[in-house]
Motif scaffolding. Structure first.
Motif, short mmCIF file in Angstrom:
data_model
loop_
_atom_site.label_atom_id
_atom_site.label_comp_id
_atom_site.label_asym_id
_atom_site.label_seq_id
_atom_site.Cartn_x
_atom_site.Cartn_y
_atom_site.Cartn_z
N SER A 10 33.32 43.74 41.06
CA SER A 10 34.48 44.40 40.46
C SER A 10 34.42 45.89 40.80
O SER A 10 33.35 46.51 40.75
N SER A 11 35.55 46.48 41.15
CA SER A 11 35.56 47.91 41.49
C SER A 11 35.11 48.76 40.31
O SER A 11 34.50 49.81 40.49
N ILE A 12 35.44 48.30 39.10
CA ILE A 12 35.02 49.06 37.91
C ILE A 12 33.50 49.01 37.79
O ILE A 12 32.84 50.04 37.59
N ALA A 31 25.89 39.69 41.28
CA ALA A 31 27.24 39.20 41.52
C ALA A 31 27.16 37.74 41.90
O ALA A 31 26.08 37.24 42.23
N ARG A 32 28.29 37.09 41.87
CA ARG A 32 28.31 35.67 42.17
C ARG A 32 27.85 35.40 43.61
O ARG A 32 27.19 34.42 43.87
N ASP A 33 28.23 36.29 44.50
CA ASP A 33 27.94 36.11 45.93
C ASP A 33 26.75 37.00 46.30
O ASP A 33 26.81 38.22 46.22
N ASP A 107 35.02 29.91 29.58
CA ASP A 107 33.60 29.90 29.93
C ASP A 107 33.15 31.20 30.58
O ASP A 107 32.06 31.70 30.32
N ILE A 108 33.99 31.72 31.45
CA ILE A 108 33.59 32.97 32.12
C ILE A 108 33.68 34.14 31.14
O ILE A 108 32.71 34.87 30.93
N ASN A 109 34.85 34.30 30.52
CA ASN A 109 35.09 35.51 29.73
C ASN A 109 34.39 35.51 28.37
O ASN A 109 34.02 36.56 27.87
N LEU A 180 39.77 47.72 28.02
CA LEU A 180 40.49 48.38 29.11
C LEU A 180 41.97 48.04 29.10
O LEU A 180 42.36 46.90 28.81
N GLY A 181 42.75 49.04 29.47
CA GLY A 181 44.16 48.84 29.80
C GLY A 181 44.23 48.59 31.30
O GLY A 181 43.30 48.03 31.88
N PHE A 182 45.29 49.05 31.96
CA PHE A 182 45.39 48.79 33.40
C PHE A 182 44.45 49.70 34.21
O PHE A 182 44.48 50.92 34.07
N1 LIG Z 1 41.72 45.75 35.91
C1 LIG Z 1 42.19 45.82 34.70
O1 LIG Z 1 43.27 46.36 34.49
C2 LIG Z 1 41.41 45.23 33.56
C3 LIG Z 1 41.97 45.33 32.28
C4 LIG Z 1 41.25 44.84 31.21
C5 LIG Z 1 40.01 44.28 31.39
N2 LIG Z 1 39.48 44.19 32.64
C6 LIG Z 1 38.15 43.60 32.77
O2 LIG Z 1 37.35 44.41 33.61
C7 LIG Z 1 36.34 43.60 34.20
C8 LIG Z 1 36.31 43.87 35.69
O3 LIG Z 1 37.49 43.33 36.27
P1 LIG Z 1 38.28 43.95 37.52
O4 LIG Z 1 39.54 44.47 37.01
O5 LIG Z 1 37.40 44.86 38.26
O6 LIG Z 1 38.66 42.64 38.35
P2 LIG Z 1 37.83 41.80 39.42
O7 LIG Z 1 37.67 42.56 40.66
O8 LIG Z 1 38.54 40.51 39.51
O9 LIG Z 1 36.42 41.61 38.75
C9 LIG Z 1 36.02 40.45 38.10
C10 LIG Z 1 34.56 40.25 38.34
O10 LIG Z 1 34.09 39.10 37.65
C11 LIG Z 1 33.32 38.32 38.55
N3 LIG Z 1 33.28 36.91 38.20
C12 LIG Z 1 34.32 36.06 38.03
N4 LIG Z 1 33.86 34.84 37.73
C13 LIG Z 1 32.50 34.91 37.70
C14 LIG Z 1 31.46 33.97 37.45
N5 LIG Z 1 31.71 32.70 37.16
N6 LIG Z 1 30.20 34.40 37.52
C15 LIG Z 1 29.92 35.68 37.80
N7 LIG Z 1 30.85 36.61 38.05
C16 LIG Z 1 32.14 36.22 37.99
C17 LIG Z 1 33.98 38.53 39.87
O11 LIG Z 1 33.11 38.15 40.91
P3 LIG Z 1 33.64 37.61 42.35
O12 LIG Z 1 33.86 38.81 43.19
O13 LIG Z 1 32.54 36.77 42.85
O14 LIG Z 1 34.91 36.85 42.09
C18 LIG Z 1 34.23 40.03 39.80
O15 LIG Z 1 33.07 40.75 40.08
C19 LIG Z 1 36.67 42.17 33.85
O16 LIG Z 1 35.88 41.76 32.76
C20 LIG Z 1 38.11 42.25 33.45
O17 LIG Z 1 38.47 41.21 32.57
C21 LIG Z 1 40.16 44.66 33.73
#
Ligand SMILES: NC(=O)c1ccc[n+]([C@@H]2O[C@H](COP(=O)([O-])OP(=O)(O)OC[C@H]3O[C@@H](n4cnc5c(N)ncnc54)[C@H](OP(=O)(O)O)[C@@H]3O)[C@@H](O)[C@H]2O)c1
Ligand SMILES: Cc1cc2nc3c(=O)[nH]c(=O)nc-3n(C[C@H](O)[C@H](O)[C@H](O)COP(=O)(O)OP(=O)(O)OC[C@H]3O[C@@H](n4cnc5c(N)ncnc54)[C@H](O)[C@@H]3O)c2cc1C
Lengths: 244, 455
Positions: A10-12, A31-33, A107-109, A180-182
């Motif tokens: 995740s970029s965050i 990370a998963r990969d 399951d994931i979240n 987090l928001g957007f």
């Molecule tokens: N972006 C937003 O606006 C926003 C808002 C509210 C909350 N969030 C939260 O911020 C966090 C980071 O999300 P993001 O926005 O950066 O999106 P993202 O790039 O989709 O990040 C999601 C991460 O979760 C990992 N993941 C998914 N399924 C998994 C599993 N079964 N086992 C291990 N890792 C798994 C993904 O890994 P892979 O690369 O392998 O898929 C990826 O690293 C998340 O918890 C998201 O819900 C984001």
């Protein structure tokens, strides 16, 4: 000091890792990969001239989590901070029609996040030190038709973190809930909204600052605290007719 | 997961033309491969930081791969300076990380906001061209995702033709995933530099000839000046400073103050701001900031290499019409006839150039579609005056062709196919290699279609 990042692609999460690396901490990039985790670890090791190790994990392989945490600590030493950053939005429509899809989102979240937090808590609690960061979402503050599987799992995770914080308070372990928001990531790429979208870097800075001052809950961007306050205040008999 | 394509308006730095494309923003090699597989019937093209000027990085009805999040540094050897990194890594990041450790990119353009992928695709040159050549001369291995979906590592020994065609290949041979680039050791974050005020074109060439032992040279010229003052300007030359050098006030400080009077170009977006008068006034001020004769100082490296980076979005100051950069190179000629003629025609038409830069290239041969040739290069920026400007540039092309020179494709938005083929005689060989690796036209660009590099 050592920091574990769970969900580092995740970029965050990657930006959070960079913030800690900049502070001179050693990193464990999970990370998963496995190959991706390694690339991110190399990047951090090169940029910040610090130690960054990596390994693969799966949030839904619940029975591996305790061993995973122990193996991280055996490689990097005792953890001072762990960041539970992974998450998955899923597809609301698909989840409505197929419970297996809905269960994956839960399951994931939720379940996976809880399982890893429990593993970490079991190691932090007896030592009476450590910090946990859980990334939840403003989507968890009120159920909406457009994403209630994801929203309820994130909301439940936030509630879980609240309870865990209460339990670990005596053990001097902090638990920070981040709502987090957007944020401009893969999850939101191309989203159409009039609201400002935060950069992963600014978000990471706010998250790390919140952890370091021992904050319980962080809304970021902060205006979401106000927005969610209003949304939560709408009476249910009105809210159920809205499409937000 | 299938690729999320998002419609965006893209443009190069000149903001002309503006093209809508469906964009993906992969974060890993596997997402990049997925995007290529999910292109459907469309052609695709990589898009870095959008610092090329015209349409080399654009494709109407095409799909764009934004490389900004493919930005991991993968390996670094502090003994040798070899860095392996993904194509979306920016030079600004490399400088931030490695300058404090005594390394600097081997070649930098006039802005640090370019990616290594873009640097390779245009085989960029810098102020040190006469010593160090182009970006590609410091790259040993390129990892390329080719049209078939296969990843190929190419270098001088392995798939040498693909390597040759990819260095300066304008993004048309495939998507660069990563490359190995050798950073240059430096002893200081400063530049030991001299500014020399030159009063006309002949003086520029005299100073240039006398500057062979400086690793970095470039000259700004005021192209509103005609007659005896034609080619009046400020010659800058320097080298990475010694370890004990300390910063001094230099004429560059004045230049930066002048530039920084705009903090961000966007609020100044207007088709009227940069007109004949303001351009003249700016050039006059720029000349006056510099003391007559030669002035030596220890200057900040960023100010020396990237003065314009002090203003965000300065390209917006040209207004919504956008602007064009016209950069040419012509072989040496003792009389400098083409340079004089180009400058004369530009000042005659009154379409003054805001910034004009002139530099002598070294004698290296780069081949393929790479721009530099032994000779002298001149870069001019024009507000997009429309048909009158395009007509002027066409006549300048004819002069350049006649002299055996060429136009820089990384800055072009309008060159004709006919002139291009004379300017770049190796184009057929390049195209044959490209066609072998991409027989079905998976990779295309507006520039490539216009010039006949792709169908
Ligand atoms: N972006 C937003 O606006 C926003 C808002 C509210 C909350 N969030 C939260 O911020 C966090 C980071 O999300 P993001 O926005 O950066 O999106 P993202 O790039 O989709 O990040 C999601 C991460 O979760 C990992 N993941 C998914 N399924 C998994 C599993 N079964 N086992 C291990 N890792 C798994 C993904 O890994 P892979 O690369 O392998 O898929 C990826 O690293 C998340 O918890 C998201 O819900 C984001
Ligand atoms: C102020 C300023 C000063 C400049 N000074 C100089 C100079 O002194 N010398 C010089 O040579 N240039 C100079 N340039 C031009 C600039 O260096 C080049 O245009 C460079 O290619 C821009 O890189 P980018 O990352 O922005 O790429 P973009 O402009 O986004 O793309 C340029 C080309 O690279 C291709 N590309 C990008 N990434 C990849 C990839 N991963 N795989 C395959 N193809 C890819 C694109 O398809 C496109 O064809 C200057 C530009 C500006 C704005």
């Amino acid at each position: 000091m050592s920091v574990l990042i769970l969900g580092a692609t995740s970029s965050i999460a990657r930006a959070v890792a960079e913030q800690y690396a900049k502070l001179g901490h050693s990193l464990f990039i999970a990370a998963r990969d496995a190959a991706e985790a390694e690339r991110i670890a190399s990047d951090i090791a090169i940029r910040f001239d610090t130690i960054a190790k990596s390994a693969a994990f799966d949030a839904t392989a619940f029975d591996t989590h305790l061993d995973f945490v122990d193996s991280v600590e055996s490689q990097l030493g005792e953890l001072s901070v762990a960041v539970v950053a992974f998450g998955a939005m899923g597809d609301q429509g698909e989840s409505e029609g197929d419970f297996a899809a809905a269960k994956r989102v839960i399951d994931i979240n939720y379940t996976g996040a809880v399982s890893l937090c429990e593993a970490l808590a079991s190691r932090f609690e007896p030592r009476k030190r450590g910090a946990l960061i859980g990334i939840a979402s403003v989507a968890g503050d009120r159920g909406r038709a457009s994403n209630y599987f994801y929203g309820s799992a994130k909301g439940a995770f936030a509630l879980y973190l609240q309870g865990l914080r209460n339990r670990l308070h005596k053990a001097n372990v902090t638990v920070t809930t981040v709502k987090l928001g957007f944020v401009d990531t893969r999850m939101t790429f191309g989203i159409e909204t009039k609201l400002p979208i935060a950069s992963p870097e600014a978000t990471a800075q706010a998250i790390v600052n919140a952890q370091r001052r021992g904050a319980d809950t962080l809304y970021y961007p902060q205006f979401w605290w106000g927005i969610m306050g209003i949304i939560k205040a709408i009476p249910e008999r009105v809210f159920k007719k809205l499409s937000l | 997961m299938s690729t999320n394509w998002v419609n965006k308006k893209l443009a190069g730095w000149g903001r002309y033309p503006v093209v809508e494309m469906l964009c993906a923003r992969p974060q890993s090699p596997s997402e990049l491969r997925q995007a290529l597989a999910d292109r459907g019937a469309d052609s695709v093209l990589a898009f870095g930081l959008g610092r090329s000027y015209g349409d080399v990085g654009l494709l109407r009805h095409g799909k764009a791969i934004l490389t900004e999040r493919l930005d991991r540094m993968l390996a670094f050897d502090p003994e040798s300076g070899w860095l392996r990194c993904e194509a979306g890594v920016g030079l600004a990041e490399i400088i931030k990380v490695f300058l404090p450790r005594g390394f600097f990119p081997p070649v930098v353009p006039g802005t640090q906001f370019v990616t290594v992928g873009g640097a390779l695709a245009n085989n960029i040159h810098g102020k040190n061209h006469h010593v160090d050549g182009c970006w590609g001369d410091h790259v040993r291995r390129v990892e390329l995702l080719t049209a078939s979906g296969e990843i190929v590592f190419c270098d001088k020994d392995h798939e040498p033709e693909l390597f040759w065609a990819t260095v300066g290949g304008l993004g048309l041979t495939g998507l660069v995933l990563s490359m190995e680039i050798r950073l240059t050791p430096v002893h200081s974050p400063h530049i030991d530099m001299e500014t020399v005020r030159v009063n006309h074109l002949d003086e520029f060439f005299e100073v240039s000839a006398a500057s062979a032992d400086f690793t970095h040279t470039v000259s700004w010229i005021d192209c509103a000046k005609r007659g005896l003052k034609m080619g009046r300007g400020v010659f800058m030359r320097g080298r990475h400073a010694a370890a004990d050098a300390t910063l001094e006030k230099s004429p560059l400080t004045g230049v930066l103050d002048l530039v920084k009077s705009f903090a961000d170009g966007r609020p100044f977006e207007s088709n009227l701001l940069l007109n004949k008068l303001t351009i003249k006034a700016f050039n006059e001020a720029y000349f006056r900031i510099h003391p007559a004769g030669t002035h030596r100082s220890i200057a900040d490296l960023h100010g020396f290499f990237f003065p314009l980076d002090a203003v965000d979005n300065w390209n917006y100051a040209y207004g919504s019409r956008g602007f064009l950069q016209y950069q040419i190179a012509v072989p040496h000629d003792p009389e400098h006839r083409v340079m004089r003629e180009v400058l004369r025609r530009v000042s005659d038409t009154g379409m003054a150039s805001f910034l004009a830069v002139i530099k002598e290239f070294g004698d290296q041969q780069h081949g393929g579609l790479s721009f530099p040739i032994p000779g002298v290069t001149l870069a001019l920026d024009f507000p997009n005056y429309g048909p009158a400007l395009f007509a002027l540039l066409d006549t300048l092309d004819a002069l350049v062709v006649e002299a055996g020179g060429r136009v820089y494709l990384g800055k072009d938005a309008r060159l004709s196919r006919q002139h291009f083929r004379i300017m770049y005689p190796e184009w057929e060989r390049w195209r044959a290699v490209r066609d072998r690796w991409d027989p079905n036209g998976v990779f295309k660009s507006e520039l490539g279609k216009r010039l006949g590099l792709v169908d």
